[in-house]
Design a protein around this motif. Structure first.
Motif, PDB file in Angstrom:
ATOM      1  N   ASN A  79       0.837  -1.190   0.000  1.00 37.21           N
ATOM      2  CA  ASN A  79       0.000   0.000   0.000  1.00 37.21           C
ATOM      3  C   ASN A  79       0.880   1.251   0.000  1.00 37.21           C
ATOM      4  OD1 ASN A  79       0.395   1.202   2.667  1.00 37.21           O
ATOM      5  ND2 ASN A  79      -0.812  -0.481   3.505  1.00 37.21           N
ATOM      6  N   ALA A  80       0.264   2.373  -0.289  1.00 39.73           N
ATOM      7  CA  ALA A  80       1.023   3.623  -0.479  1.00 39.73           C
ATOM      8  C   ALA A  80       1.796   4.030   0.766  1.00 39.73           C
ATOM      9  CB  ALA A  80       0.082   4.738  -0.919  1.00 39.73           C
ATOM     10  N   LEU A  81       1.184   3.918   1.928  1.00 43.52           N
ATOM     11  CA  LEU A  81       1.876   4.337   3.150  1.00 43.52           C
ATOM     12  C   LEU A  81       3.075   3.438   3.446  1.00 43.52           C
ATOM     13  CD1 LEU A  81       1.951   6.414   5.366  1.00 43.52           C
ATOM     14  CD2 LEU A  81       0.417   4.973   6.702  1.00 43.52           C
ATOM     15  N   ASP A  82       2.915   2.135   3.257  1.00 44.12           N
ATOM     16  CA  ASP A  82       4.052   1.225   3.459  1.00 44.12           C
ATOM     17  C   ASP A  82       5.187   1.558   2.493  1.00 44.12           C
ATOM     18  OD1 ASP A  82       2.814  -0.130   5.526  1.00 44.12           O
ATOM     19  OD2 ASP A  82       2.106  -1.773   4.249  1.00 44.12           O
ATOM     20  N   MET A 124       5.893   4.507   1.216  1.00 39.74           N
ATOM     21  CA  MET A 124       6.563   5.733   1.665  1.00 39.74           C
ATOM     22  C   MET A 124       7.411   5.490   2.902  1.00 39.74           C
ATOM     23  SD  MET A 124       3.788   8.726   0.895  1.00 39.74           S
ATOM     24  CE  MET A 124       2.300   7.846   1.309  1.00 39.74           C
ATOM     25  N   LEU A 125       6.922   4.670   3.820  1.00 37.42           N
ATOM     26  CA  LEU A 125       7.670   4.405   5.046  1.00 37.42           C
ATOM     27  C   LEU A 125       8.910   3.544   4.814  1.00 37.42           C
ATOM     28  CD1 LEU A 125       4.704   3.854   7.516  1.00 37.42           C
ATOM     29  CD2 LEU A 125       6.347   5.746   7.537  1.00 37.42           C
ATOM     30  N   SER A 126       8.919   2.798   3.726  1.00 43.04           N
ATOM     31  CA  SER A 126      10.074   1.935   3.446  1.00 43.04           C
ATOM     32  C   SER A 126      10.992   2.506   2.368  1.00 43.04           C
ATOM     33  CB  SER A 126       9.601   0.536   3.028  1.00 43.04           C
ATOM     34  OG  SER A 126       8.848   0.609   1.832  1.00 43.04           O
ATOM     35  N   ARG A 127      10.676   3.686   1.844  1.00 50.39           N
ATOM     36  CA  ARG A 127      11.473   4.274   0.774  1.00 50.39           C
ATOM     37  C   ARG A 127      12.903   4.517   1.215  1.00 50.39           C
ATOM     38  NH1 ARG A 127      14.524   7.312  -1.646  1.00 50.39           N
ATOM     39  NH2 ARG A 127      14.962   8.469   0.219  1.00 50.39           N
ATOM     40  N   THR A 177       7.779  11.708  -6.557  1.00 55.94           N
ATOM     41  CA  THR A 177       6.776  10.748  -7.002  1.00 55.94           C
ATOM     42  C   THR A 177       7.420   9.665  -7.859  1.00 55.94           C
ATOM     43  OG1 THR A 177       5.069  12.439  -6.861  1.00 55.94           O
ATOM     44  CG2 THR A 177       4.569  10.504  -8.197  1.00 55.94           C
ATOM     45  N   LEU A 210       9.079   7.206  -5.688  1.00 54.82           N
ATOM     46  CA  LEU A 210       8.136   6.275  -5.082  1.00 54.82           C
ATOM     47  C   LEU A 210       7.565   5.302  -6.110  1.00 54.82           C
ATOM     48  CD1 LEU A 210       6.252   8.754  -2.740  1.00 54.82           C
ATOM     49  CD2 LEU A 210       7.822   6.930  -2.038  1.00 54.82           C
TER      50      LEU A 210
END
Length: 186
Positions: free
Chosen positions: A2-5, A7-10, A119, A122
């Motif tokens: 998912n999008a939040l995961d 971003m948090l793992s970037r 973006t 990501l």
């Protein structure tokens, strides 16, 4: 993922190799990039793709830039600069086509292009690729901008190196968000 995961793992890739993104995957990255916030709908983004066959010429442009800045650069220094073009199979140069004197401040135009670059950073792992964002002195060299088909007034936001991730991750510890957050109390 998912999008939040995502971003948090970037994180930036330490090493990239073939294959680079397909034309279809690049199109998807760019389609997502142009969804970046854009005050005034100026569409300030410009993406220049340097594919595998253009990397040697781009490396020469980088070495020429170094030689202009440091006329005494050694052959080894110049080769190191040329080799930067081979960090990944594909390089995406993200630039802001800055409209000087517009009612939308230049900083907001650059911020929009920066959001587009983020973006892409990501979208790459969402599509199974690794990426790293670099800048450096060539990003500010008018001759490099001209070689890439940009205007001297354009701002290179970054050189995004994209390819298949190989090797490990950076051992640099991630900051704690709480260290950067305050609550305004009026």
């Amino acid at each position: 993922m998912n999008a939040l995961d995502l971003m948090l793992s970037r994180e930036s890739a330490l090493k990239l190799e073939e294959p680079g993104p397909s034309a279809e995957d690049l199109d998807r990255m760019f389609a997502s990039a142009v969804r970046a916030p854009d005050h005034g709908r100026l569409r300030p983004w410009q993406f220049v793709v340097i594919g595998p066959d253009q990397r040697a010429r781009f490396g020469a442009v980088m070495a020429e830039s170094l030689l202009r800045r440091v006329p005494s650069a050694s052959d080894a220094d110049l080769q190191r600069e040329r080799d930067k073009a081979f960090r990944s199979p594909t390089i995406v140069v993200v630039a802001a086509k800055v409209k000087k004197g517009h009612k939308i401040p230049e900083v907001e135009q650059i911020a929009s292009a920066s959001a587009a670059a983020q973006t892409i950073m990501l979208a790459a792992p969402a599509l199974g690729y690794g990426a790293v964002w670099k800048t450096g002195a060539p990003a500010y060299d008018p001759a490099v901008k001209t070689a890439l088909g940009l205007a001297e007034t354009d701002a290179i936001i970054g050189f995004l190196y994209v390819g298949t991730r190989s090797g490990g991750s950076s051992p640099i510890p991630r900051p704690e968000a709480k260290d950067f957050v305050t609550t305004w109390t009026g």
